[in-house]
Design a protein around this motif. Structure first.
Motif, PDB file in Angstrom:
ATOM      1  N   CYS A 188      25.314  77.611  -9.486  1.00  0.00           N
ATOM      2  CA  CYS A 188      24.183  78.512  -9.251  1.00  0.00           C
ATOM      3  C   CYS A 188      24.089  78.831  -7.764  1.00  0.00           C
ATOM      4  O   CYS A 188      24.134  77.929  -6.937  1.00  0.00           O
ATOM      5  N   ASN A 190      21.462  80.580  -6.562  1.00  0.00           N
ATOM      6  CA  ASN A 190      20.063  80.730  -6.171  1.00  0.00           C
ATOM      7  C   ASN A 190      19.632  79.437  -5.514  1.00  0.00           C
ATOM      8  O   ASN A 190      20.254  78.407  -5.699  1.00  0.00           O
ATOM      9  N   MET A 191      18.596  79.534  -4.777  1.00  0.00           N
ATOM     10  CA  MET A 191      18.133  78.338  -4.093  1.00  0.00           C
ATOM     11  C   MET A 191      16.646  78.171  -4.351  1.00  0.00           C
ATOM     12  O   MET A 191      15.839  78.221  -3.430  1.00  0.00           O
ATOM     13  N   CYS A 192      16.300  78.023  -5.612  1.00  0.00           N
ATOM     14  CA  CYS A 192      14.902  77.764  -5.933  1.00  0.00           C
ATOM     15  C   CYS A 192      14.558  76.454  -5.232  1.00  0.00           C
ATOM     16  O   CYS A 192      15.317  75.483  -5.325  1.00  0.00           O
ATOM     17  N   PHE A 194      12.626  74.009  -5.582  1.00  0.00           N
ATOM     18  CA  PHE A 194      12.368  72.749  -6.290  1.00  0.00           C
ATOM     19  C   PHE A 194      13.620  72.184  -6.946  1.00  0.00           C
ATOM     20  O   PHE A 194      13.611  71.067  -7.459  1.00  0.00           O
ATOM     21  N   CYS A 195      14.721  72.934  -6.945  1.00  0.00           N
ATOM     22  CA  CYS A 195      15.798  72.678  -7.911  1.00  0.00           C
ATOM     23  C   CYS A 195      17.035  71.999  -7.323  1.00  0.00           C
ATOM     24  O   CYS A 195      17.563  72.392  -6.283  1.00  0.00           O
ATOM     25  N   VAL A 197      19.922  71.761  -9.024  1.00  0.00           N
ATOM     26  CA  VAL A 197      21.155  72.263  -9.664  1.00  0.00           C
ATOM     27  C   VAL A 197      22.191  72.838  -8.678  1.00  0.00           C
ATOM     28  O   VAL A 197      23.378  72.530  -8.796  1.00  0.00           O
ATOM     29  N   PRO A 198      21.778  73.649  -7.690  1.00  0.00           N
ATOM     30  CA  PRO A 198      22.811  74.163  -6.770  1.00  0.00           C
ATOM     31  C   PRO A 198      23.576  73.041  -6.063  1.00  0.00           C
ATOM     32  O   PRO A 198      24.737  73.217  -5.697  1.00  0.00           O
ATOM     33  N   GLN A 232      23.542  79.270 -15.738  1.00  0.00           N
ATOM     34  CA  GLN A 232      22.220  79.071 -15.109  1.00  0.00           C
ATOM     35  C   GLN A 232      21.515  80.394 -14.893  1.00  0.00           C
ATOM     36  O   GLN A 232      20.289  80.455 -14.831  1.00  0.00           O
ATOM     37  N   HIS A 272      17.487  85.302 -15.531  1.00  0.00           N
ATOM     38  CA  HIS A 272      16.638  85.176 -14.338  1.00  0.00           C
ATOM     39  C   HIS A 272      15.846  86.467 -14.155  1.00  0.00           C
ATOM     40  O   HIS A 272      16.430  87.558 -14.143  1.00  0.00           O
ATOM     41  N   ARG A 311      11.674  81.922  -5.617  1.00  0.00           N
ATOM     42  CA  ARG A 311      12.186  82.543  -6.840  1.00  0.00           C
ATOM     43  C   ARG A 311      12.604  84.002  -6.592  1.00  0.00           C
ATOM     44  O   ARG A 311      13.222  84.632  -7.446  1.00  0.00           O
TER      45      ARG A 311
END
Ligand code: SAH
Ligand code: SF4
Ligand code: F3S
Length: 476
Positions: A188, A190-192, A194-195, A197-198, A232, A272, A311
């Motif tokens: 992924c 994206n750089m949310c 809170f996340c 996953v990246p 994702q 997304h 987001r």
């Protein structure tokens, strides 16, 4: 039940609670060889990866077993999305530890996101672990196993920019033989804030579209009737053909998979809100076999919180996308992911999330309270300042409202007739089938002579709870 412990499936969120820790079995003929046992936690992507791991291991003579007691190799495919997910894994490791004391030769490997996050620290913290393998390193598993057999502990947590396991045909384990996942991309970008996953899955990369279509065709020929394309952020799927330079978008990929066969249903997850295009929506509307269901995580209904979450859309943008879905595909169901109690969230901002649940009329949602993850932007920049009891109270309010909205959504289906793909016996009774309609709603109905899993049935809905439609098969 919802305290950070999700109950349903979707990419990036943990699988159905009943499936967490599911052991893959389907033992192959023979029995003389060595056995591996694998448990999977986390999202659909992890479950899908376990099937790739199974395929790699079966190539080197390992057979899957459901019985941990006879396994030469115990694997646990882990999730880091919330603290609770990691605690579950550590509890399982304690159990493996006991096992290993009785059978000293047994090897234990940690796979997946927690392996990637903790790397070699795992070997220090958990003495029994023999190998730690991140999501992009599964091809190295046979080497690490060979090392472990010699008593060498191994770690491979290399994150790749290219690996998509496109050429590996997953060993379908313990499924229903009707529905399957196809991983279309990994990582992924994206750089949310809170996340995690990246950090655990690395950079986004898309898989060769022809290998995706070939996998879907093969599944159809083997009796499968539904594929779920996983990523994702599927809307940013983009594969460039190295020979022609032509770029294939997600809308085009969807169309290619829809053409495999009209009786093969196509689903996908996750969309997304910043990337979902009208082109995708028009493609969905055009093909009966592309299911009318979109998982469109909102996270928060408040623009300031969405900005802190990084987001990259606001409340208005999200509402515009929801309006576009209902305009282009009026019968479409939408579901969401929601986080309560993110850093600095006020009561008024929480009310904005509640009002969006009502406004968007989600068929269901996966709801969580915020769990700070080490290394993320939020952990570095913001204070996790909402007390746990406030996070949980807000979560309960969202869950209560979503249950009402789901109940209403389902009640509105009473009297309608849906095409249902039969997946198997219902949980409660072997006199009933369960299956899903195009909106991804679970439908149960009394069995019919001559029907079996993998068949489509037309079912008229007589009753509904907030989670299930109850009906009877009718002629169509
Ligand atoms: N890629 C998907 C989802 C990934 S994670 C997407 O962008 O929507 C799945 C869900 O877990 C997220 O949508 C979010 O709602 C939740 N989640 C992720 N990190 C979390 C955290 N630190 N605390 C609580 N929930 C989290
Ligand atoms: Fe995490 Fe955001 Fe990527 Fe989803 S899009 S996996 S929430 S960083
Ligand atoms: Fe999935 Fe958990 Fe990793 S949700 S991507 S297994 S952190």
């Amino acid at each position: 039940m919802y305290d950070n412990n999700p109950t349903l499936t979707g990419i990036g969120k943990e699988m159905d609670e009943s499936k967490q820790g599911e052991v893959f079995f389907k033992e192959t003929a023979g029995g003389a060889g060595r056995h591996f046992y694998i448990e999977s936690y986390g999202c659909q992507m992890n479950f899908s990866d376990s099937e790739i791991v199974a395929s790699i291991l079966s190539e080197v003579g390992f057979q899957p077993t459901r019985n941990m007691e006879i396994a030469d190799l115990i694997l646990i495919n882990t999730c880091s999305i919330r603290e609770k997910a990691e605690e579950t894994v550590r509890k399982r490791l304690r159990i493996f530890d006991k096992m290993k004391r009785n059978r000293p030769g047994t090897m234990v490997g940690v796979l997946g996101c927690m392996a990637e996050r903790l790397k070699s620290k795992f070997l220090e913290e958990e003495k029994l672990v023999d190998m730690v393998i991140g999501p992009d390193s599964y091809r190295d598993l046979p080497n690490l196993v060979a090392g472990a057999e010699e008593g060498e502990k191994g770690v491979n947590v290399f994150l790749s920019r290219e690996e998509t396991y496109a050429d590996i045909s997953p060993l379908r384990l313990d499924g229903n033989g009707v529905t399957a996942f196809i991983s279309i991309m990994r990582g992924c970008d994206n750089m949310c804030s809170f996340c995690v996953v990246p950090f655990t899955r690395g950079r986004e990369r898309s898989r060769d579209c022809f290998s995706i279509v070939a996998e879907a065709k093969d599944l159809f020929e083997r009796g499968y009737r539904e594929v779920t394309l996983l990523g994702q952020n599927v809307d940013s799927y983009k594969w460039e053909n190295p020979e022609t330079g032509k770029v294939v978008t997600f809308a085009q990929l969807l169309e290619m998979v829809a053409h495999v066969h009209p009786d093969l249903r196509v689903r996908f997850s996750t969309s997304h809100p910043k990337d979902i295009t009208d082109e995708v929506l028009h493609t969905m509307a055009k093909y009966e076999n592309i299911c009318k269901y979109i998982h469109l995580p909102m996270q928060s209904g408040n623009s300031r919180v969405l900005e802190l979450m990084n987001r990259t859309y606001d409340r208005e943008w999200y509402m515009d996308r929801v309006r576009a879905i209902y305009r282009i595909i009026p019968e479409c169901a939408i579901s969401s992911d929601i986080i309560t109690g993110f850093c600095t969230e006020t009561e008024a901002e929480h009310q904005d999330t509640l009002s969006m649940v009502e406004w968007a009329s989600y068929s269901m949602s996966y709801m969580f309270f915020y769990s700070e993850r080490p290394g993320t932007m939020a952990a570095r920049k913001y204070e996790d300042d909402i007390p746990e009891e406030v996070k949980k109270r807000r979560l309960q309010e969202i869950v209560r409202l979503q249950n009402q909205v789901s109940f209403r959504h389902n009640q509105a289906d009473i009297g309608k007739t849906f095409k249902v793909l039969i997946e198997g016996d219902s949980k409660k009774s072997d006199l009933e089938f369960k299956g899903r309609n195009t909106q991804n709603k679970m439908v149960v109905f009394p069995k019919l002579n001559g029907y079996q899993p993998g068949d489509y049935a037309w079912v008229k809905i007589k009753d509904a709870t907030s989670a299930t439609l109850i009906g009877e098969a009718v002629e169509r």
